[in-house]
Design a protein around this motif. Structure first.
Motif, PDB file in Angstrom:
ATOM      1  N   LYS A  78     -14.510 -41.853  44.501  1.00 28.78           N
ATOM      2  CA  LYS A  78     -13.411 -41.172  45.209  1.00 28.78           C
ATOM      3  C   LYS A  78     -13.938 -40.024  46.070  1.00 28.78           C
ATOM      4  CE  LYS A  78      -9.716 -40.263  42.728  1.00 28.78           C
ATOM      5  NZ  LYS A  78      -8.898 -39.826  41.555  1.00 28.78           N
TER       6      LYS A  78
ATOM      7  N   TYR B 276     -13.839 -39.625  50.131  1.00 29.84           N
ATOM      8  CA  TYR B 276     -13.205 -38.434  50.709  1.00 29.84           C
ATOM      9  C   TYR B 276     -14.139 -37.762  51.721  1.00 29.84           C
ATOM     10  CZ  TYR B 276     -11.209 -33.684  50.814  1.00 29.84           C
ATOM     11  OH  TYR B 276     -10.689 -32.476  51.198  1.00 29.84           O
TER      12      TYR B 276
ATOM     13  N   LYS C  56     -13.321 -49.919  48.901  1.00 32.04           N
ATOM     14  CA  LYS C  56     -13.198 -48.789  49.835  1.00 32.04           C
ATOM     15  C   LYS C  56     -14.157 -48.923  51.021  1.00 32.04           C
ATOM     16  CE  LYS C  56     -11.572 -45.420  46.410  1.00 32.04           C
ATOM     17  NZ  LYS C  56     -10.259 -45.172  47.040  1.00 32.04           N
TER      18      LYS C  56
END
Length: 371
Positions: free
Chosen positions: A213, A217, A246
């Motif tokens: 994550k 980001y 992702k």
């Protein structure tokens, strides 16, 4: 000169060929103890130690057991208990829970207390026996204020019977004077890429999905970065799938283990430590000693380290990601002042003096007279 201090050092770790993980610190503890005057150390281990570097003043005792993990565990426990009944030791010094093997012996100290355990059957047995050892020890050396709090709360120990001796790092190895810029260029293909490092098992307690994550980001914020993960575990494949979803898998490098970890600290622009539970947390000192700041949660030694500008401690995942972005954007690194703090409080040399001083205090060794 004081009389000879006899120490039994117990370890269930395999002291193998690599220089990574728990066996590294066992060897370093023995190195520190062996430097003390008037100290004799018997080191007990249930594994062959031919590859283990010999250290002066240390007598290696290989406890032969059947090569079956569950049976080996109890054979070693039984044999250690019998040996320690026969041999008179001033100190039983155990590494990270190895004191579990002396549950039938009334001994002076239990070093070092770590309250958590990995949730599996063998660890549960080990932790249970470890608690029995704690109850039989007259004095305990804990590694942090967190450990002291839990000893008082869960083990009903009196504060005056607990001492804190924080864990050491080898500042001769972990320091910012190493330069690995050439090796860094081999890892980073892009000229302006940033290198983010994470070290640890890929298990739930280490909270590794926050790494994915955070990298996502940071990339979306416009920073070109690679994430180097040193470690392995049952969550690796799920992490690969999450990174692939992702579309950032090409920005992640997995290394199972490495003989020397300090070059990666020296190369990294940022150290991510997403774990929310640590007994001590060597990473919070090792990375900054090499110039690399960390982002982590308030666990182990991290709050102390953050107060001395070694990194940033946060309380939630959003702040974790934002702080990581902030450090990469600023290019902030630790300097000589931060290294001096680490050396003066956590180096092997300072640790050795504190350790032997504490041993002498609680054994009442004064002017050559024993208790």
């Amino acid at each position: 000169m004081g009389l000879l201090m006899k120490i039994a050092f117990l370890s269930y770790f395999y002291l193998g060929l690599d220089n990574f993980g728990a066996s590294t610190y066992v060897q370093k503890y023995l190195n520190v103890l062996s430097r003390m005057n008037n100290v004799s150390i018997d080191f007990y281990c249930p594994y062959p130690i031919q590859s283990f570097k010999k250290i002066k003043n240390v007598h290696y005792i290989y406890i032969k057991t059947l090569n079956i993990p569950f049976i080996r565990f109890f054979q070693f426990a039984f044999k250690i208990s019998q040996l320690l009944k026969l041999r008179k030791y001033d100190i039983v010094h155990s590494s990270s829970g190895a004191g579990m093997f002396v549950k039938n012996v009334d001994f002076e100290t239990f070093y070092h207390y770590e309250p958590f355990s990995i949730p599996n059957f063998n660890a549960w047995i080990g932790y249970t026996l470890s608690r029995v050892s704690l109850k039989r020890s007259r004095h305990i050396f804990a590694i942090s204020e967190q450990s002291v709090t839990e000893l008082i709360q869960f083990e009903n120990r009196r504060r005056e019977l607990i001492s804190i001796i924080t864990n050491p790092i080898d500042c001769m190895i972990f320091n910012q004077n190493h330069n690995f810029s050439t090796k860094k260029k081999e890892i980073l293909k892009g000229k302006d890429e940033k290198l983010i490092l994470s070290v640890g098992l890929l298990i739930n307690r280490k909270n590794p999905f926050l790494l994915i994550k955070t990298l996502d980001y940071i990339i979306k914020k416009g920073i070109n970065a690679k994430l180097l993960i040193i470690g392995n575990g049952p969550l690796k494949q799920k992490m690969i799938l999450a990174a692939n979803e992702k579309k950032i898998l090409d920005n992640i490098i997995f290394i199972h283990s490495t003989g020397e970890i300090y070059p990666y600290y020296c190369m990294a622009d940022l150290l991510l430590t997403p774990s929310k539970k640590e007994g001590f947390g060597f990473l919070y000192l090792e990375g900054p000693a090499c110039g690399c700041k960390f982002v982590g949660f308030p666990t182990g030694i991290s709050p102390v380290a953050a107060k001395k500008n070694l990194g940033i401690v946060v309380n939630d995942e959003v702040s974790f990601m934002e702080s990581a972005h902030q450090i990469l954007l600023s290019g902030d690194r630790t300097g000589q002042e931060e290294f001096n703090f680490i050396y003066n409080n956590f180096s092997m040399e300072k640790f050795g003096k504190r350790l032997i001083s504490s041993y002498q205090k609680y054994l009442n060794i004064r002017d050559g007279r024993k208790f």
